[in-house]
Design a protein around this motif. Sequence first.
Motif, PDB file in Angstrom:
ATOM      1  N   TRP A 166       0.816  -1.217   0.000  1.00  0.00           N
ATOM      2  CA  TRP A 166       0.000   0.000   0.000  1.00  0.00           C
ATOM      3  C   TRP A 166       0.847   1.263   0.000  1.00  0.00           C
ATOM      4  CZ3 TRP A 166      -4.142  -1.248   4.287  1.00  0.00           C
ATOM      5  CH2 TRP A 166      -4.880  -2.377   3.906  1.00  0.00           C
ATOM      6  N   ASN A 167       1.790   1.363   0.952  1.00  0.00           N
ATOM      7  CA  ASN A 167       2.575   2.590   1.062  1.00  0.00           C
ATOM      8  C   ASN A 167       3.454   2.816  -0.167  1.00  0.00           C
ATOM      9  OD1 ASN A 167       2.610   1.697   4.377  1.00  0.00           O
ATOM     10  ND2 ASN A 167       1.885   3.736   3.819  1.00  0.00           N
ATOM     11  N   VAL A 168       4.054   1.765  -0.702  1.00  0.00           N
ATOM     12  CA  VAL A 168       4.892   1.928  -1.897  1.00  0.00           C
ATOM     13  C   VAL A 168       4.042   2.409  -3.063  1.00  0.00           C
ATOM     14  CG1 VAL A 168       6.290   0.724  -3.622  1.00  0.00           C
ATOM     15  CG2 VAL A 168       6.689   0.301  -1.190  1.00  0.00           C
ATOM     16  N   GLU A 169       2.873   1.819  -3.237  1.00  0.00           N
ATOM     17  CA  GLU A 169       1.992   2.239  -4.325  1.00  0.00           C
ATOM     18  C   GLU A 169       1.545   3.692  -4.152  1.00  0.00           C
ATOM     19  OE1 GLU A 169      -2.381   1.127  -6.066  1.00  0.00           O
ATOM     20  OE2 GLU A 169      -1.072  -0.534  -5.501  1.00  0.00           O
ATOM     21  N   ALA A 170       1.259   4.087  -2.924  1.00  0.00           N
ATOM     22  CA  ALA A 170       0.742   5.437  -2.664  1.00  0.00           C
ATOM     23  C   ALA A 170       1.818   6.514  -2.726  1.00  0.00           C
ATOM     24  CB  ALA A 170       0.061   5.478  -1.295  1.00  0.00           C
ATOM     25  N   SER A 171       3.049   6.186  -2.296  1.00  0.00           N
ATOM     26  CA  SER A 171       4.056   7.247  -2.186  1.00  0.00           C
ATOM     27  C   SER A 171       5.442   6.867  -2.693  1.00  0.00           C
ATOM     28  CB  SER A 171       4.166   7.684  -0.724  1.00  0.00           C
ATOM     29  OG  SER A 171       4.586   6.585   0.071  1.00  0.00           O
ATOM     30  N   GLY A 172       5.595   5.670  -3.218  1.00  0.00           N
ATOM     31  CA  GLY A 172       6.888   5.258  -3.747  1.00  0.00           C
ATOM     32  C   GLY A 172       7.800   4.589  -2.741  1.00  0.00           C
ATOM     33  N   THR A 173       7.524   4.773  -1.457  1.00  0.00           N
ATOM     34  CA  THR A 173       8.328   4.168  -0.397  1.00  0.00           C
ATOM     35  C   THR A 173       7.427   3.772   0.762  1.00  0.00           C
ATOM     36  OG1 THR A 173      10.156   5.647  -0.978  1.00  0.00           O
ATOM     37  CG2 THR A 173      10.363   4.473   1.095  1.00  0.00           C
ATOM     38  N   GLY A 174       7.726   2.633   1.352  1.00  0.00           N
ATOM     39  CA  GLY A 174       7.007   2.188   2.541  1.00  0.00           C
ATOM     40  C   GLY A 174       8.001   1.738   3.594  1.00  0.00           C
ATOM     41  N   TYR A 175       7.689   2.041   4.819  1.00  0.00           N
ATOM     42  CA  TYR A 175       8.566   1.693   5.936  1.00  0.00           C
ATOM     43  C   TYR A 175       7.792   0.865   6.949  1.00  0.00           C
ATOM     44  CZ  TYR A 175      11.169   5.648   4.043  1.00  0.00           C
ATOM     45  OH  TYR A 175      11.827   6.509   3.214  1.00  0.00           O
TER      46      TYR A 175
ATOM     47  N   GLY B 296      11.607   3.991  24.885  1.00  0.00           N
ATOM     48  CA  GLY B 296      12.677   3.935  23.889  1.00  0.00           C
ATOM     49  C   GLY B 296      12.291   4.684  22.628  1.00  0.00           C
ATOM     50  N   ASP B 297      12.945   4.319  21.528  1.00  0.00           N
ATOM     51  CA  ASP B 297      12.757   5.001  20.254  1.00  0.00           C
ATOM     52  C   ASP B 297      11.872   4.203  19.304  1.00  0.00           C
ATOM     53  OD1 ASP B 297      14.469   7.006  21.090  1.00  0.00           O
ATOM     54  OD2 ASP B 297      16.211   6.163  20.065  1.00  0.00           O
ATOM     55  N   ILE B 298      11.301   4.900  18.349  1.00  0.00           N
ATOM     56  CA  ILE B 298      10.611   4.286  17.220  1.00  0.00           C
ATOM     57  C   ILE B 298      11.710   3.927  16.211  1.00  0.00           C
ATOM     58  CG2 ILE B 298       8.972   4.679  15.343  1.00  0.00           C
ATOM     59  CD1 ILE B 298       7.670   6.839  17.269  1.00  0.00           C
ATOM     60  N   GLU B 299      11.762   2.664  15.822  1.00  0.00           N
ATOM     61  CA  GLU B 299      12.828   2.189  14.937  1.00  0.00           C
ATOM     62  C   GLU B 299      12.280   1.847  13.559  1.00  0.00           C
ATOM     63  OE1 GLU B 299      15.427  -0.889  17.152  1.00  0.00           O
ATOM     64  OE2 GLU B 299      13.363  -1.175  17.856  1.00  0.00           O
ATOM     65  N   VAL B 300      13.017   2.166  12.516  1.00  0.00           N
ATOM     66  CA  VAL B 300      12.690   1.707  11.168  1.00  0.00           C
ATOM     67  C   VAL B 300      13.388   0.359  10.992  1.00  0.00           C
ATOM     68  CG1 VAL B 300      12.905   2.147   8.695  1.00  0.00           C
ATOM     69  CG2 VAL B 300      12.490   4.050  10.270  1.00  0.00           C
ATOM     70  N   ILE B 301      12.599  -0.680  10.718  1.00  0.00           N
ATOM     71  CA  ILE B 301      13.186  -2.025  10.601  1.00  0.00           C
ATOM     72  C   ILE B 301      13.137  -2.589   9.187  1.00  0.00           C
ATOM     73  CG2 ILE B 301      12.898  -2.582  13.040  1.00  0.00           C
ATOM     74  CD1 ILE B 301      10.441  -4.292  12.211  1.00  0.00           C
ATOM     75  N   HIS B 302      12.320  -1.997   8.300  1.00  0.00           N
ATOM     76  CA  HIS B 302      12.257  -2.427   6.890  1.00  0.00           C
ATOM     77  C   HIS B 302      11.929  -1.202   6.034  1.00  0.00           C
ATOM     78  CE1 HIS B 302      12.383  -6.726   7.711  1.00  0.00           C
ATOM     79  NE2 HIS B 302      11.430  -6.557   8.605  1.00  0.00           N
ATOM     80  N   THR B 303      12.487  -1.190   4.829  1.00  0.00           N
ATOM     81  CA  THR B 303      12.204  -0.151   3.839  1.00  0.00           C
ATOM     82  C   THR B 303      11.899  -0.824   2.510  1.00  0.00           C
ATOM     83  OG1 THR B 303      13.739   1.366   4.940  1.00  0.00           O
ATOM     84  CG2 THR B 303      13.125   1.887   2.661  1.00  0.00           C
ATOM     85  N   PHE B 304      10.857  -0.365   1.857  1.00  0.00           N
ATOM     86  CA  PHE B 304      10.461  -0.890   0.545  1.00  0.00           C
ATOM     87  C   PHE B 304      10.333   0.280  -0.420  1.00  0.00           C
ATOM     88  CE2 PHE B 304       8.760  -3.686   3.783  1.00  0.00           C
ATOM     89  CZ  PHE B 304       9.229  -4.914   3.378  1.00  0.00           C
ATOM     90  N   THR B 305      10.806   0.095  -1.658  1.00  0.00           N
ATOM     91  CA  THR B 305      10.699   1.143  -2.668  1.00  0.00           C
ATOM     92  C   THR B 305      10.166   0.550  -3.967  1.00  0.00           C
ATOM     93  OG1 THR B 305      12.986   0.798  -3.351  1.00  0.00           O
ATOM     94  CG2 THR B 305      12.583   2.526  -1.714  1.00  0.00           C
TER      95      THR B 305
END
Length: 124
Positions: A62-71, A114-123
């Motif tokens: 969904w996010n990749v289709e909507a904005s080119g990148t999804g996390y 703690g922190d919010i972590e980015v664990i995966h990125t899709f493009t």
Amino acid sequence: MRIQKMKNTTIETITLYRPTGPHELALVRESSYKKWPPRLPEQPIFYPVTNVDYAIQIARDWNVEASGTGYVTRFQVKKTFMDNYQIQTVGGAIHTEWWIPAEELELMNDNIVGDIEVIHTFTA
């Protein structure tokens, strides 16, 4: 569930995942990865999901289709706070999420450990 020791205090936390796009992640980055931005008027709930597989599915499809990148992000919230909410099933067995009303999002932010972590990125 995860148990963390902080300054001689034990805090039970729940791991939440949040699929997100680049705009929302930029706002998280502005908070030094400490909180989620307020919801938009057309977004009455904040819905972190319960498992990484579901978060990947949303970010990738969904996010990749909507904005080119999804996390996919991961963060810990105090169990005592999350005990106020029930897990909602919104599709198949892995499609489970919490529904946090928009007006309670700042309270949830106050209960992030703690922190919010980015664990995966899709493009695209």
